[in-house]
Design a protein around this motif. Structure first.
Motif, PDB file in Angstrom:
ATOM      1  N   GLU A   3      14.067   2.073  -4.712  1.00 34.54           N
ATOM      2  CA  GLU A   3      13.321   3.303  -4.961  1.00 34.54           C
ATOM      3  C   GLU A   3      11.839   2.991  -5.143  1.00 34.54           C
ATOM      4  OE1 GLU A   3      14.003   6.679  -5.274  1.00 34.54           O
ATOM      5  OE2 GLU A   3      15.868   6.103  -4.278  1.00 34.54           O
ATOM      6  N   GLY A   4      11.001   3.804  -4.548  1.00 37.44           N
ATOM      7  CA  GLY A   4       9.563   3.660  -4.714  1.00 37.44           C
ATOM      8  C   GLY A   4       8.929   2.580  -3.864  1.00 37.44           C
ATOM      9  N   VAL A   5       9.708   1.892  -3.048  1.00 40.57           N
ATOM     10  CA  VAL A   5       9.171   0.842  -2.182  1.00 40.57           C
ATOM     11  C   VAL A   5       8.987   1.429  -0.789  1.00 40.57           C
ATOM     12  CG1 VAL A   5       9.584  -1.406  -1.123  1.00 40.57           C
ATOM     13  CG2 VAL A   5      10.262  -0.995  -3.496  1.00 40.57           C
ATOM     14  N   GLU A   6       7.780   1.298  -0.282  1.00 43.90           N
ATOM     15  CA  GLU A   6       7.482   1.834   1.044  1.00 43.90           C
ATOM     16  C   GLU A   6       7.301   0.687   2.031  1.00 43.90           C
ATOM     17  OE1 GLU A   6       3.883   4.238   3.294  1.00 43.90           O
ATOM     18  OE2 GLU A   6       3.957   4.220   1.117  1.00 43.90           O
ATOM     19  N   ILE A   7       7.927   0.791   3.178  1.00 47.63           N
ATOM     20  CA  ILE A   7       7.772  -0.223   4.220  1.00 47.63           C
ATOM     21  C   ILE A   7       6.529   0.129   5.028  1.00 47.63           C
ATOM     22  CG2 ILE A   7       8.764  -1.235   6.301  1.00 47.63           C
ATOM     23  CD1 ILE A   7      11.516  -0.648   5.109  1.00 47.63           C
ATOM     24  N   ILE A   8       5.612  -0.824   5.132  1.00 42.62           N
ATOM     25  CA  ILE A   8       4.388  -0.566   5.892  1.00 42.62           C
ATOM     26  C   ILE A   8       4.413  -1.214   7.269  1.00 42.62           C
ATOM     27  CG2 ILE A   8       2.944  -0.153   3.863  1.00 42.62           C
ATOM     28  CD1 ILE A   8       1.968  -3.053   4.116  1.00 42.62           C
ATOM     29  N   TYR A  10       7.567  -2.874   9.905  1.00 40.31           N
ATOM     30  CA  TYR A  10       8.942  -3.302  10.134  1.00 40.31           C
ATOM     31  C   TYR A  10       9.018  -4.652  10.841  1.00 40.31           C
ATOM     32  CZ  TYR A  10      10.447   1.326   8.701  1.00 40.31           C
ATOM     33  OH  TYR A  10      10.694   2.464   7.981  1.00 40.31           O
TER      34      TYR A  10
END
Length: 134
Positions: A3-8, A10
């Motif tokens: 939760e709260g982790v954004e992939i910038i 791939y």
């Protein structure tokens, strides 16, 4: 992912994972770590290439690792690293990661890594003698 982790990024050319693939993922990272706990304990030896990247991503600390990045260091030293593809070509005379699919085949990479470790064990240079105590 947690939760709260954004992939910038791939890193699809290496991972093979696209935003569309990720959108269909069903397990959060915590569940994946829990599943790995069923296979890995403190005595398990992990073998891989650039394992620190995978372990950091999984937020796992493990002390029994054999890493081809360490076995076959870059001639210019850290932080440079030889690619698995180049190590396999140089030491095994084989070709992997032929760019026939998006991303790497994890099976092909795992087999190549095990073959490199076997090659290292069978062909490692003799240990250099330490300083004489005479």
């Amino acid at each position: 992912m947690d939760e709260g982790v954004e992939i910038i990024d791939y890193i699809t050319r290496f991972s093979g994972i696209t935003p569309e693939n990720y959108a269909t993922a069903v397990l959060p990272l915590a569940s994946i770590r829990k599943s790995l706990d069923e296979f890995i304990d403190a005595d398990t030896i992990l073998i891989g290439h650039a394992l620190d990247n995978d372990l950091k991503t999984l937020r796992i600390i493990h002390h029994r690792c054999i890493d081809t990045v360490v076995l076959f260091p870059h001639r210019m030293g850290a932080p440079y690293r030889r690619s698995l593809k180049d190590l396999v070509r140089e030491h095994l005379g084989s070709t992997i990661q032929n760019d026939t699919v998006v991303g790497h085949s994890s099976l092909e990479d795992a087999v190549a890594t095990l073959d490199l470790v076997r090659h290292f064990i069978l062909n490692k240079p003799p240990a250099k003698p330490g300083p004489s105590s005479s």
